[in-house]
Scaffold this motif. Sequence first.
Motif, mmCIF file in Angstrom:
data_model
loop_
_atom_site.group_PDB
_atom_site.id
_atom_site.type_symbol
_atom_site.label_atom_id
_atom_site.label_comp_id
_atom_site.label_asym_id
_atom_site.label_seq_id
_atom_site.Cartn_x
_atom_site.Cartn_y
_atom_site.Cartn_z
ATOM 1 N N LEU A 12 1.847 10.669 6.736
ATOM 2 C CA LEU A 12 1.440 10.392 8.121
ATOM 3 C C LEU A 12 -0.089 10.340 8.234
ATOM 4 O O LEU A 12 -0.632 9.549 9.000
ATOM 5 N N ARG A 13 -0.770 11.190 7.470
ATOM 6 C CA ARG A 13 -2.241 11.159 7.470
ATOM 7 C C ARG A 13 -2.762 9.853 6.866
ATOM 8 O O ARG A 13 -3.664 9.223 7.397
ATOM 9 N N GLN A 14 -2.156 9.454 5.770
ATOM 10 C CA GLN A 14 -2.648 8.299 5.028
ATOM 11 C C GLN A 14 -2.394 6.974 5.749
ATOM 12 O O GLN A 14 -3.216 6.075 5.686
ATOM 13 N N PHE A 15 -1.251 6.865 6.426
ATOM 14 C CA PHE A 15 -0.848 5.602 7.054
ATOM 15 C C PHE A 15 -0.688 5.811 8.552
ATOM 16 O O PHE A 15 0.382 6.190 9.032
ATOM 17 N N SER A 16 -1.754 5.542 9.285
ATOM 18 C CA SER A 16 -1.772 5.835 10.724
ATOM 19 C C SER A 16 -0.762 5.022 11.510
ATOM 20 O O SER A 16 -0.424 5.378 12.633
ATOM 21 N N TYR A 17 -0.250 3.929 10.965
ATOM 22 C CA TYR A 17 0.756 3.122 11.669
ATOM 23 C C TYR A 17 2.161 3.711 11.547
ATOM 24 O O TYR A 17 3.062 3.310 12.273
ATOM 25 N N GLY A 32 11.966 -0.626 10.479
ATOM 26 C CA GLY A 32 11.024 -1.227 11.420
ATOM 27 C C GLY A 32 9.662 -1.255 10.748
ATOM 28 O O GLY A 32 9.540 -1.474 9.552
ATOM 29 N N GLU A 33 8.645 -1.015 11.501
ATOM 30 C CA GLU A 33 7.283 -0.989 10.941
ATOM 31 C C GLU A 33 6.691 0.414 10.903
ATOM 32 O O GLU A 33 5.602 0.607 10.372
ATOM 33 N N THR A 34 7.416 1.399 11.484
ATOM 34 C CA THR A 34 6.766 2.692 11.691
ATOM 35 C C THR A 34 7.517 3.899 11.128
ATOM 36 O O THR A 34 7.052 5.023 11.279
ATOM 37 N N HIS A 35 8.658 3.706 10.507
ATOM 38 C CA HIS A 35 9.447 4.840 10.014
ATOM 39 C C HIS A 35 9.711 4.668 8.521
ATOM 40 O O HIS A 35 10.440 3.789 8.104
ATOM 41 N N LEU A 36 9.119 5.554 7.728
ATOM 42 C CA LEU A 36 9.302 5.537 6.279
ATOM 43 C C LEU A 36 10.396 6.528 5.907
ATOM 44 O O LEU A 36 10.367 7.687 6.333
ATOM 45 N N HIS A 37 11.346 6.072 5.128
ATOM 46 C CA HIS A 37 12.456 6.912 4.662
ATOM 47 C C HIS A 37 12.406 6.967 3.143
ATOM 48 O O HIS A 37 12.437 5.931 2.476
ATOM 49 N N ILE A 38 12.304 8.180 2.598
ATOM 50 C CA ILE A 38 12.226 8.398 1.147
ATOM 51 C C ILE A 38 13.406 9.268 0.733
ATOM 52 O O ILE A 38 13.717 10.257 1.399
ATOM 53 N N GLN A 39 14.003 8.902 -0.375
ATOM 54 C CA GLN A 39 15.144 9.657 -0.880
ATOM 55 C C GLN A 39 14.845 10.104 -2.318
ATOM 56 O O GLN A 39 14.475 9.292 -3.169
ATOM 57 N N GLU A 60 0.825 -1.209 0.000
ATOM 58 C CA GLU A 60 0.000 0.000 0.000
ATOM 59 C C GLU A 60 0.863 1.265 0.000
ATOM 60 O O GLU A 60 0.508 2.260 -0.627
ATOM 61 N N ILE A 61 1.993 1.232 0.672
ATOM 62 C CA ILE A 61 2.889 2.392 0.674
ATOM 63 C C ILE A 61 3.549 2.533 -0.692
ATOM 64 O O ILE A 61 3.604 3.633 -1.252
ATOM 65 N N ILE A 62 4.047 1.444 -1.229
ATOM 66 C CA ILE A 62 4.693 1.487 -2.546
ATOM 67 C C ILE A 62 3.732 2.056 -3.588
ATOM 68 O O ILE A 62 4.103 2.924 -4.384
ATOM 69 N N ASP A 63 2.494 1.594 -3.557
ATOM 70 C CA ASP A 63 1.495 2.097 -4.505
ATOM 71 C C ASP A 63 1.225 3.583 -4.297
ATOM 72 O O ASP A 63 1.053 4.338 -5.256
ATOM 73 N N TYR A 64 1.180 4.027 -3.051
ATOM 74 C CA TYR A 64 0.878 5.429 -2.739
ATOM 75 C C TYR A 64 2.028 6.355 -3.137
ATOM 76 O O TYR A 64 1.789 7.492 -3.554
ATOM 77 N N LEU A 65 3.252 5.884 -3.031
ATOM 78 C CA LEU A 65 4.410 6.707 -3.361
ATOM 79 C C LEU A 65 4.374 7.187 -4.812
ATOM 80 O O LEU A 65 4.913 8.249 -5.132
#
Length: 152
Positions: free
Chosen positions: A76-81, A25-32, A4-9
Amino acid sequence: MRREIIDYLKFLMGAPFIKGYRLIGETHLHIQYYSEFEEFKSDHPMSEYTKEEFDQYFNENDTLKKLLVGESVRLLRQFSYLECVTIEIKSYDRVVVEVHSSRFILNKYFGFNIEDLSLGDNTWKSMFVDVYLADPAKRNELYEKIVCKFNQ
């Protein structure tokens, strides 16, 4: 990485210029993102994107701040986790700018929970977009709150 994150990106501002991403982990998204068109073109020689299109995102200060501030909060709005989103603009091996958006800190700063904002009831637009992205002073204030590193 969650599908779901990959698709949203793919729908983020400047998405074609994302260099990489990872979930820590499960809660920190890092985008470059790329910061140099030449490096992007070297990695994607068949791409039809132009330097002018690239520059619209990364060489215009207001647009860059909208991308960094708006997209980190939108995720952060889209993915509450997710508890944290880091967006980094990287030139080869050197970080040019990095923002670190923590849900806890931003919820406290805003006085409301990001995850409660919705497109359906227009609260995303009225409480965030119109207030923090449309107003250059508020956008700059928020940018200064989340920026970790800035090198020219």
